[in-house]
Structures are given as structure tokens and as C-alpha cells.
Design a protein around this motif. Structure first.
Motif, mmCIF file in Angstrom:
data_model
loop_
_atom_site.group_PDB
_atom_site.id
_atom_site.type_symbol
_atom_site.label_atom_id
_atom_site.label_comp_id
_atom_site.label_asym_id
_atom_site.label_seq_id
_atom_site.Cartn_x
_atom_site.Cartn_y
_atom_site.Cartn_z
ATOM 1 N N LEU A 279 34.308 38.534 15.425
ATOM 2 C CA LEU A 279 34.988 37.977 16.370
ATOM 3 C C LEU A 279 34.676 36.300 16.204
ATOM 4 C CD1 LEU A 279 34.729 39.871 19.799
ATOM 5 C CD2 LEU A 279 36.588 39.970 18.025
ATOM 6 N N PHE A 280 35.970 35.565 16.173
ATOM 7 C CA PHE A 280 35.593 34.177 15.817
ATOM 8 C C PHE A 280 36.152 33.163 16.737
ATOM 9 C CE2 PHE A 280 35.091 36.346 11.568
ATOM 10 C CZ PHE A 280 33.975 35.893 11.070
ATOM 11 N N ALA A 281 35.470 32.145 17.203
ATOM 12 C CA ALA A 281 36.316 31.109 17.847
ATOM 13 C C ALA A 281 36.546 29.876 16.949
ATOM 14 C CB ALA A 281 35.531 30.740 19.256
ATOM 15 N N CYS A 282 37.604 29.440 17.114
ATOM 16 C CA CYS A 282 38.185 28.410 16.139
ATOM 17 C C CYS A 282 38.699 27.377 17.162
ATOM 18 C CB CYS A 282 39.102 28.764 15.175
ATOM 19 S SG CYS A 282 39.348 27.708 13.790
ATOM 20 N N GLY A 283 38.557 25.930 16.722
ATOM 21 C CA GLY A 283 39.174 24.959 17.208
ATOM 22 C C GLY A 283 38.173 23.898 18.272
ATOM 23 N N PRO A 284 38.932 22.752 18.447
ATOM 24 C CA PRO A 284 37.869 22.016 19.484
ATOM 25 C C PRO A 284 37.949 22.213 20.805
ATOM 26 C CG PRO A 284 39.835 20.809 18.838
ATOM 27 C CD PRO A 284 40.030 22.087 18.048
ATOM 28 N N GLY A 285 38.615 23.425 21.278
ATOM 29 C CA GLY A 285 38.649 23.469 22.541
ATOM 30 C C GLY A 285 37.338 24.209 23.070
ATOM 31 N N TRP A 286 36.556 24.804 22.018
ATOM 32 C CA TRP A 286 35.563 25.896 22.456
ATOM 33 C C TRP A 286 34.407 25.073 22.737
ATOM 34 C CZ3 TRP A 286 36.701 30.400 23.987
ATOM 35 C CH2 TRP A 286 37.892 31.121 23.409
ATOM 36 N N ASP A 287 33.328 25.267 23.682
ATOM 37 C CA ASP A 287 32.167 24.857 24.044
ATOM 38 C C ASP A 287 30.951 25.751 23.449
ATOM 39 O OD1 ASP A 287 29.899 23.660 24.681
ATOM 40 O OD2 ASP A 287 30.176 23.711 26.756
ATOM 41 N N PRO A 288 30.338 25.488 22.166
ATOM 42 C CA PRO A 288 29.481 26.370 21.627
ATOM 43 C C PRO A 288 28.388 26.993 22.498
ATOM 44 C CG PRO A 288 29.586 24.429 20.221
ATOM 45 C CD PRO A 288 30.442 24.165 21.616
ATOM 46 N N ALA A 289 28.202 26.397 23.434
ATOM 47 C CA ALA A 289 26.972 26.412 24.506
ATOM 48 C C ALA A 289 27.329 27.595 25.346
ATOM 49 C CB ALA A 289 26.400 25.562 25.439
ATOM 50 N N LEU A 291 29.645 30.164 24.471
ATOM 51 C CA LEU A 291 30.102 31.397 23.805
ATOM 52 C C LEU A 291 29.124 32.494 23.785
ATOM 53 C CD1 LEU A 291 31.869 29.582 20.617
ATOM 54 C CD2 LEU A 291 33.067 30.753 22.495
ATOM 55 N N PRO A 292 29.639 33.552 23.781
ATOM 56 C CA PRO A 292 28.624 34.625 23.709
ATOM 57 C C PRO A 292 27.883 35.040 22.406
ATOM 58 C CG PRO A 292 30.668 35.401 24.549
ATOM 59 C CD PRO A 292 30.885 34.074 23.928
ATOM 60 N N ASP A 293 26.738 35.326 22.453
ATOM 61 C CA ASP A 293 25.763 35.319 21.138
ATOM 62 C C ASP A 293 26.420 35.937 19.853
ATOM 63 O OD1 ASP A 293 23.950 34.335 22.846
ATOM 64 O OD2 ASP A 293 22.765 36.198 22.995
ATOM 65 N N LYS A 294 27.319 36.916 20.155
ATOM 66 C CA LYS A 294 27.914 37.576 18.873
ATOM 67 C C LYS A 294 29.174 37.043 18.319
ATOM 68 C CE LYS A 294 26.180 42.136 19.828
ATOM 69 N NZ LYS A 294 26.726 43.433 20.144
ATOM 70 N N ILE A 295 29.708 35.778 18.999
ATOM 71 C CA ILE A 295 31.035 35.089 18.758
ATOM 72 C C ILE A 295 30.612 33.980 17.861
ATOM 73 C CG2 ILE A 295 32.887 33.855 19.427
ATOM 74 C CD1 ILE A 295 32.770 36.777 20.310
ATOM 75 N N GLU A 296 31.204 33.844 16.531
ATOM 76 C CA GLU A 296 30.793 32.830 15.544
ATOM 77 C C GLU A 296 31.768 31.758 15.777
ATOM 78 O OE1 GLU A 296 30.548 31.992 10.790
ATOM 79 O OE2 GLU A 296 30.404 34.268 11.584
ATOM 80 N N LEU A 297 31.363 30.494 15.733
ATOM 81 C CA LEU A 297 32.203 29.461 16.034
ATOM 82 C C LEU A 297 32.553 28.663 14.511
ATOM 83 C CD1 LEU A 297 33.807 27.424 17.743
ATOM 84 C CD2 LEU A 297 32.085 26.125 17.851
ATOM 85 N N LEU A 298 33.879 28.788 14.217
ATOM 86 C CA LEU A 298 34.291 28.281 13.051
ATOM 87 C C LEU A 298 34.455 26.939 12.921
ATOM 88 C CD1 LEU A 298 37.071 30.852 11.961
ATOM 89 C CD2 LEU A 298 34.312 30.859 11.121
ATOM 90 N N GLY A 299 34.326 26.109 11.952
ATOM 91 C CA GLY A 299 34.512 24.718 11.812
ATOM 92 C C GLY A 299 35.740 24.301 11.316
ATOM 93 N N GLU A 300 35.949 23.294 10.770
ATOM 94 C CA GLU A 300 37.214 22.872 9.955
ATOM 95 C C GLU A 300 37.933 23.976 9.475
ATOM 96 O OE1 GLU A 300 38.860 19.977 10.647
ATOM 97 O OE2 GLU A 300 36.795 18.974 11.669
ATOM 98 N N LEU A 301 39.362 23.949 9.455
ATOM 99 C CA LEU A 301 40.025 24.913 8.950
ATOM 100 C C LEU A 301 39.693 25.384 7.309
ATOM 101 C CD1 LEU A 301 43.766 24.605 10.026
ATOM 102 C CD2 LEU A 301 41.940 25.764 11.008
#
Length: 317
Positions: A279-289, A291-301
Motif C-alpha cells: 500500500l502506497f500513499a502518493c501526493g501532497p495531500g497526505w500527512d506523513p505523521a 499514515l499507518p506504519d505499513k503505508i509507504e509515502l511516495l515522493g515525486e512521480l
């Protein structure tokens, strides 16, 4: 002294050109003086005459004006579509237009910024064909993600900021968005044998309206032979959960462009069941703080595509 005009090319005086275009001669002189869209040919004496290239630029400018562009924008568009050659020696200065309103500043040696200025000018002129051709050429020259990051996204952002909160002029942003959507779809290959056995599911979070980044990511992954299942329209949470359960993707990427649309609880909905998906979160709308531990936040496309490829198939080919 001999004439500077080649006898092979007919030329016209200002009065004849004005009648041809349906404008006053004084208007043509103003366009020449202010924007550099004027005659570049000289006869004996001081009279300047319009050659075929000069008239062609004026016709482009007039079509842009009829589509709603300002005079400065139309003149700039005409000069960019039909640049002057070394043999043309205009006495006027270059077009004076506030480019800062639609594109970021850059020097002419910066290829993405130069292409961004040309794209914004074509969009402002409402030249649908020119925008389509420019997008296709830009993607072919730079690649999908460099074209998106360096050209398309900055122009979309600048145009959106220019007319935020008003309706006048917003049609330019809509036209460009439609052209970008079509260009990205055309740039997405249909894969017969993707490198990943299970697809990566790409979609927006509910109520997210900015779906173009996911089309860019899908096109980029397709170019790397990574199979993706793209839902451009944002799905309701319950529909998204069923979609993930039935398609059994290897990875799920949820895009959020605005904080108002980003709900971390959505990941719990899509992760239920026996299948295992990254599971990945992507985009400036997500707040890293949040997000659940198992969700990876992606950076630029660009880095997002690298990361997804690495997770799914390993080293890049």
C-alpha cells in the motif's frame, strides 16, 4: 541602391494587409511597434512592406484574438509558431507580455521551461491543435515523467493560480487539462506481457478531482512494462474496497492532491481480506505523521515510479 526585396516574393503595403485582415492600418502599426509583429521587408526609400511570412504571423495572431487571447498573448503565440528567420530584420522590439503570470521564469537554454512557455502560449490562444501537437512532441522528446514534472505540471499550476476564484479565463485550464489527459492516454502502451504478474492499482482517494498525475504515473509505468490498473475517476470508499478485493493487485497507490481529501482510514478499508498488497500513499495531500506504519509515502512521480518498479519486479530493465 538596389532593393532589399527579392523580386520572386510579392509583398503588400500596410493598407492592403489591413484590408485583408479587416483591421485599421493604425492597428497594424501599433502591433508592429508594441509587439514586433510587423513588416520585415524594405523597398527603396523608407516604406516597409509585408511578405508572406509577415502576413502568416498576423493571421495566426488574429485567430488567437478571435479565440479570446489578449493582444500581447496573441502576438507572442504568432511569433513562436512562426519564428523570424535570420533574413528578416524587424525594427520593433520583441513581444512584451507578462510571462510570470503563466509560467515560471527561466532562460532560453532550459529546454523544459522553454517548452512550458510555448505550451502556455498555445493554451492561452485556445489553439487546441497546437496544444495537442506540443504535448505529443514534448512527451516524445523528454519522456513522460520529465515532461510532466518540467513542463505540464508547472503550466497547469500556473494557469490554475491565475484564475483561481474567477470564471473568466478558466476555459484555458479546462482545455489544457483535456489535452493533457488525451496525450497521457496515448502515451500509455497496452502491454501484452507485463513484467509483473499482478497489476498495480492506481486511483485517487474519494472526492479528489486532480487525477492527471495518476495518468502520468500509469504512462510511465507502462513505458517500463509495469502493468497498471488505473481508475481515473475517484471511487467511493466501499467501491474501492471491493475493487481491490476482486482485482487482487500487487500494490495499491492512492493519490491525494489536497489535505481535505486525504483520509488515512481508507487504507484499512482496502487492506481487508486475505490478499496481500503493498500500500502506497502518493501526493501532497497526505500527512506523513497520520499514515499507518505499513503505508509507504511516495515522493515525486519520478521517484514513485522507481520505487513501485523496485517493489514489484526488482532492478530496472
Amino acid at each position: 541602391m538596389g532593393s532589399r526585396i527579392s523580386s520572386e516574393e510579392p509583398t503588400l503595403p500596410v493598407a492592403s494587409v489591413a484590408r485583408r485582415l479587416g483591421v485599421a492600418p493604425s492597428t497594424l502599426r501599433t502591433w508592429d511597434r508594441r509587439y514586433g509583429v510587423g513588416p520585415s521587408r524594405h523597398t527603396n526609400g523608407r516604406h516597409r512592406r509585408y511578405g508572406s511570412s509577415d502576413i502568416g504571423r498576423l493571421e495566426l495572431m488574429q485567430r488567437a484574438l478571435l479565440r479570446g487571447a489578449s493582444t500581447a498573448e496573441a502576438a507572442k503565440y504568432a511569433l513562436e509558431q512562426m519564428p523570424r528567420t535570420a533574413t528578416e530584420t524587424p525594427e520593433s522590439s520583441v513581444v512584451q507580455v507578462d510571462e510570470q503570470a503563466v509560467t515560471p521564469p527561466a532562460d532560453d537554454h532550459d529546454v523544459p521551461s522553454r517548452l512550458a512557455r510555448r505550451l502556455s502560449t498555445a493554451a492561452l490562444a485556445m489553439d487546441f491543435g497546437a496544444v495537442q501537437r506540443m504535448l505529443a512532441d514534448t512527451i516524445r522528446e523528454l519522456g513522460v515523467l520529465p515532461a510532466w514534472t518540467g513542463v505540464v505540471s508547472p503550466v497547469l499550476t500556473a494557469l490554475g493560480a491565475r484564475w483561481r476564484g474567477v470564471s473568466a479565463g478558466a476555459e484555458v485550464e479546462y482545455l489544457l487539462a483535456e489535452c493533457v489527459y488525451a496525450a497521457l492516454v496515448r502515451a500509455t502502451p497496452v502491454l501484452r506481457e507485463p513484467r509483473n504478474q499482478r497489476p498495480v492499482l492506481l486511483t485517487c482517494v474519494p472526492d479528489e478531482r486532480d487525477n492527471l498525475p495518476m495518468y502520468a504515473l500509469a504512462a510511465a509505468l507502462g513505458g517500463r512494462r509495469i502493468g497498471a490498473q488505473l481508475f481515473g475517476a475517484s471511487l467511493p470508499a466501499e467501491v474501492l474496497a471491493v475493487t481491490v478485493r476482486r482485482s487482487v493487485p500487487a500494490a495499491v497507490v492512492l493519490w491525494s492532491g489536497r489535505h481535505a481529501t486525504a483520509d488515512p482510514r481508507l487504507f484499512a478499508r482496502v487492506s481487508r481480506g486475505r490478499q496481500r498488497s503493498r500500500l502506497f500513499a502518493c501526493g501532497p495531500g497526505w500527512d506523513p505523521a497520520t499514515l499507518p506504519d505499513k503505508i509507504e509515502l511516495l515522493g515525486e512521480l519520478s521517484t514513485a515510479a522507481d520505487r513501485i518498479e523496485h517493489v514489484l519486479v526488482g532492478a530496472r530493465r
